[in-house]
Design a protein around this motif. Structure first.
Motif, mmCIF file in Angstrom:
data_model
loop_
_atom_site.group_PDB
_atom_site.id
_atom_site.type_symbol
_atom_site.label_atom_id
_atom_site.label_comp_id
_atom_site.label_asym_id
_atom_site.label_seq_id
_atom_site.Cartn_x
_atom_site.Cartn_y
_atom_site.Cartn_z
ATOM 1 N N SER A 39 0.854 -1.186 0.000
ATOM 2 C CA SER A 39 0.000 0.000 0.000
ATOM 3 C C SER A 39 0.890 1.236 0.000
ATOM 4 O O SER A 39 1.787 1.362 0.841
ATOM 5 N N ILE A 40 0.670 2.118 -0.966
ATOM 6 C CA ILE A 40 1.442 3.362 -1.011
ATOM 7 C C ILE A 40 0.477 4.529 -1.187
ATOM 8 O O ILE A 40 -0.625 4.372 -1.728
ATOM 9 N N GLU A 41 0.891 5.703 -0.742
ATOM 10 C CA GLU A 41 0.059 6.895 -0.841
ATOM 11 C C GLU A 41 0.270 7.580 -2.190
ATOM 12 O O GLU A 41 1.251 7.313 -2.892
ATOM 13 N N ALA A 42 -0.642 8.483 -2.507
ATOM 14 C CA ALA A 42 -0.591 9.171 -3.798
ATOM 15 C C ALA A 42 0.697 9.978 -3.963
ATOM 16 O O ALA A 42 1.293 10.009 -5.037
ATOM 17 N N LYS A 43 1.152 10.636 -2.891
ATOM 18 C CA LYS A 43 2.384 11.427 -2.981
ATOM 19 C C LYS A 43 3.580 10.530 -3.281
ATOM 20 O O LYS A 43 4.459 10.885 -4.074
ATOM 21 N N LYS A 44 3.616 9.365 -2.614
ATOM 22 C CA LYS A 44 4.710 8.429 -2.841
ATOM 23 C C LYS A 44 4.671 7.908 -4.280
ATOM 24 O O LYS A 44 5.713 7.757 -4.932
ATOM 25 N N PHE A 45 3.469 7.618 -4.765
ATOM 26 C CA PHE A 45 3.299 7.140 -6.143
ATOM 27 C C PHE A 45 3.863 8.167 -7.128
ATOM 28 O O PHE A 45 4.611 7.830 -8.043
ATOM 29 N N LYS A 46 3.501 9.434 -6.920
ATOM 30 C CA LYS A 46 3.952 10.488 -7.825
ATOM 31 C C LYS A 46 5.466 10.650 -7.794
ATOM 32 O O LYS A 46 6.117 10.795 -8.827
ATOM 33 N N MET A 73 -4.504 2.774 -7.694
ATOM 34 C CA MET A 73 -4.264 4.073 -7.083
ATOM 35 C C MET A 73 -5.402 5.036 -7.450
ATOM 36 O O MET A 73 -5.906 5.787 -6.620
ATOM 37 N N GLU A 114 11.585 1.175 -4.080
ATOM 38 C CA GLU A 114 10.840 2.181 -3.330
ATOM 39 C C GLU A 114 11.777 3.238 -2.767
ATOM 40 O O GLU A 114 11.476 4.434 -2.770
#
Length: 758
Positions: free
Chosen positions: A626-633, A676, A722
């Protein structure tokens, strides 16, 4: 500047409409004679100008009251123009329509039947619920009007009982329009109800109708179910003369009734089919090619119901002088199905004469037809090969290419008879259009006898050296298979060119399908050469061609007999999507994998099994990532390993276009690819996916765009760690390896979306 211009135009248009209104008010109703000598009132040209202004998109609703007044006139043309305006503008001037009701009612009592019919049609065309009572009252009177013209315009009212009563009208045109109205009202139930009284009544009056109304009546009578066999025979006797009618539509509809009546009575079915054969063959002699084509489509349906029906009449299906190609192509399809052991050689001789003509499409279809006849009737196989051998000597490119494609099928049917014929391959291969489907067929044939033909390795080597000239995926895949096969027979001659082909095929700019195939074959040869020999010795079994193969789906269209659905080869409820030229060739390449023509299906199966084992053993995705949107970007912007490509979606059913965002999301999440974000953008469904491999902790990010109408997926993939930063050499190797796994894994699930949705 722009708003000022619009205001000026509005003022100009308003002034024009105002002037028309003033002219209408001032114009006299007195009849004058215009310059052409025709009597008219002064208002007629003004109303005509109003309609022209309305057609130009200018608002003329302010003239509604003036035009209503102009409708009260003895000038029939002016009345038609005024009523046309009223029916168009009624919805925008619902409050003023009441002013026209008096005019309508007066005209409904006019002594001229055309005025009564015009008023009735205009009144019923206004979609205003407040005025329905006026319509019903007027329609009730019109149904018993003394004029057939007025009756015709009253038959679209929802007055079912009166419509059934009107079937007894003395005018056949009124009866026909009544049937149309009832069929429309009961469309959801399959049309109007036809009981014994109605059926017998319509049969007795059938000769009174014109030819097109006869088609309508006969099509309605198809729904009638006779109560006994005697009644069936009586109806057939009554309709027998319709089989000789000069109109093809009447003939075909009568044929359909005969077939329908004979259902379930097996003792008379063959006799019925023999009775309808003669009018069908007569239609083939007509001069209209469109009617002949339609007749041929119907004959194909009848052939599937009675296989012996046209076998003695094969000469009717020979090509005629100056016959359009689309008719000849359909005749060839019929000849494929009616050839017998007795007639097959004569038919093949006739068809072979079409091959050397100027029409390339007919030449290709003729060769295909000879092949299909030979597959179904084995005793002419040798004769067909002799014909092909003579045609190969012509040196005509299109003929040679088509024969090579046919020979590939012959090779699987009777390899012992075809083997000797393949010795001509080195002398004719330069005349083959390798960019067509004949290219992979030629490679397959060359490989089959490659160990006997000394020139085989050198032919393949010249193709590999000129690989850029053959961009088709199907050709390159077969070239890989053929080169590996020949390498296993003649390794010394093929080693160098095989290495060169592997190098070309694994370049990053190559398509994913070619890279996967090359990688699989390379690893197979590298790991176990004996296993590779076993695989490439695998015997291919071609299914025997069945005489009814061409027509096995035609029986589904018997219910569509004498409808346009039969000509399209589609049921009316099926939806056709327009294909764009750019997507067409792409889809053809991908469909190649499921096509038996080039015999690569066994390799695809092996690759699929090999891929599943690799993924299972070395590649496992995390179910808890599970990753957050900021991390994805942030990862998306910093990952250096990226891949962009397109794939076509497999669709074995009609369910692909009905998939929703939720359906697709569930497929990805069940297979450890997390969502996401998702949504729609124009024609595309858009998804941002992420996944993580457990053993290596490598993170995959994906932007996926799906166009379900075009069956196309656009994929942008980013792969990395990551904790992005400086990447060591061993990490680079891992990224490269797992990139292949990720691409392979994602591609498999995206391609088969419609089959995976539960």
């Amino acid at each position: 500047m722009s708003s000022g211009r619009v205001s000026f135009l509005d003022q100009l248009q308003n002034r024009e409409v105002t002037e028309l209104g003033l002219r209408l008010k001032e114009a006299s109703e007195n009849v004058t004679i215009n310059h052409t000598g025709i009597q008219q009132t002064a208002k007629r040209p003004i109303i005509k100008k109003v309609l022209e202004t309305m057609t130009a998109g200018i608002d003329v609703s302010s003239l509604f009251g003036d035009v209503i007044k102009a409708a009260s006139t003895k000038d029939l043309v002016q009345k038609k123009l005024a009523y046309m305006y009223i029916s168009t503008q009624a919805e925008q001037n619902a409050d003023l329509v009441i002013l026209a009701i008096n005019t309508f009612q007066n005209d409904l009592q006019d002594e001229n039947p055309f005025v009564r019919g015009l008023a009735l049609r205009t009144l019923c065309s206004m979609r205003l619920i407040d005025y329905v009572p006026y319509m019903l009252e007027s329609l009730s009177h019109a149904l018993i009007d003394s004029s057939a013209y007025v009756d015709d315009h009253s038959l679209y009212a929802p007055l079912v009982d009166q419509l059934y009563n009107t079937l007894r009208d003395r005018d056949p045109e009124v009866v026909a329009n009544c049937i149309v109205a009832l069929n429309r009202i009961f469309l959801s139930e399959g049309g109007m109800t036809v009981d014994t009284n109605i059926a017998h009544y319509l049969l007795q009056r059938l000769h009174e109708f014109n030819e097109w109304h006869q088609c309508l009546v006969l099509d309605t009578l198809i729904r009638y179910k006779p109560s006994s066999e005697d009644e069936i025979f009586d109806i057939m006797n009554l309709l027998d003369d319709r089989l000789k009618h000069h109109n093809s539509g009447v003939q075909l509809t009568t044929v359909k009734i005969f077939i329908k009546l004979a259902e379930g009575i097996y003792d008379i079915q063959e006799d019925v089919y023999k009775r309808i054969k003669s009018p069908m063959l007569t239609l083939l002699t007509l001069t209209s090619p469109e009617i002949v084509y339609s007749c041929l489509e119907h004959i194909i349906v009848l052939m599937n119901q009675s296989h012996q029906l046209f076998r003695e009449d094969y000469k009717y299906f020979y090509r005629r002088i100056k016959e359009p190609s689309f008719v000849t192509l359909k005749k060839l399809e019929v000849l494929e199905g009616i050839a017998t052991k007795i007639s097959s050689k004569e038919i093949i001789n006739e068809i072979s004469g079409y091959i050397t003509g100027t029409d390339k499409v007919i030449a290709q279809k003729s060769i295909e037809s000879i092949a299909k006849i030979s597959f179904r009737i084995e005793n002419v196989l040798s004769y067909s090969l002799e014909v092909f051998m003579k045609l190969l000597e012509t040196g005509i490119d299109i003929i040679i290419s088509s024969i090579i494609t046919a020979l590939e099928e012959f090779m699987n049917e009777s390899p012992e008879k075809v083997g000797s014929l393949l010795s001509v391959l080195p002398s004719v291969w330069t005349s083959i259009d390798l960019s067509s489907q004949a290219g992979p067929a030629f490679l397959n044939l060359l490989t089959t006898v490659g160990y006997e033909i000394s020139e085989a390795p050198y032919i393949l080597e010249s193709l590999i050296d000129d690989l850029e000239s053959y961009p088709a995926t199907s050709f390159r895949l077969q070239l890989l298979n053929s080169t590996v096969t020949l390498f296993l027979h003649r390794p010394a001659e093929c080693r160098g060119m095989l290495a060169k082909l592997f190098k070309y095929s694994m370049e990053p700019y190559e398509s994913l399908d070619i890279r996967e195939r090359a990688l699989f074959l390379y690893r197979l040869l590298q790991k176990d050469i004996k296993k590779a020999q076993e695989i490439f010795k695998h015997q291919r079994y071609a299914s025997k061609k069945n005489g009814n193969n061409n027509f096995k789906t035609r029986d589904k269209h018997l219910t569509k007999f004498n409808t346009i659905s039969l000509l399209y080869g589609k049921h009316s409820e099926q939806t056709l999507f327009e294909q764009t030229p750019g997507n067409f060739s792409k889809r053809n390449d991908d469909q190649f994998f499921s096509s038996p023509t080039h015999h690569i299906s066994e390799f695809d199966e092996l690759i699929s099994l090999q891929s599943q084992n690799v993924v299972k053993d070395e590649f496992t995705l995390s179910s808890t990532v599970s990753i957050e949107a900021k991390k994805f970007k942030a990862c998306w912007e910093n990952f250096t390993e990226s891949h962009e490509f397109e794939i076509s979606l497999l669709d074995s059913s009609a369910s692909l276009i009905s998939l929703t965002l939720d359906d697709i999301e569930s497929v990805f999440e069940e297979n450890m690819m997390m969502i996401m974000a998702s949504g729609s953008s124009g024609d595309y469904l858009k998804f941002f996916l992420y996944a993580q491999e457990i053993n290596s902790n490598i993170l995959m990010l994906c932007e996926l765009k799906l166009n379900l109408n075009l069956k196309l997926a656009k994929i942008n993939l980013r792969i990395g760690y990551e904790a992005y930063g400086i990447i060591h050499e061993d990490q680079k190797m891992n990224l490269s390896k797992y990139s292949e796994y990720f691409i392979q894994y994602l591609t498999r699930y995206v391609k088969e979306l419609s089959n995976l949705v539960k």
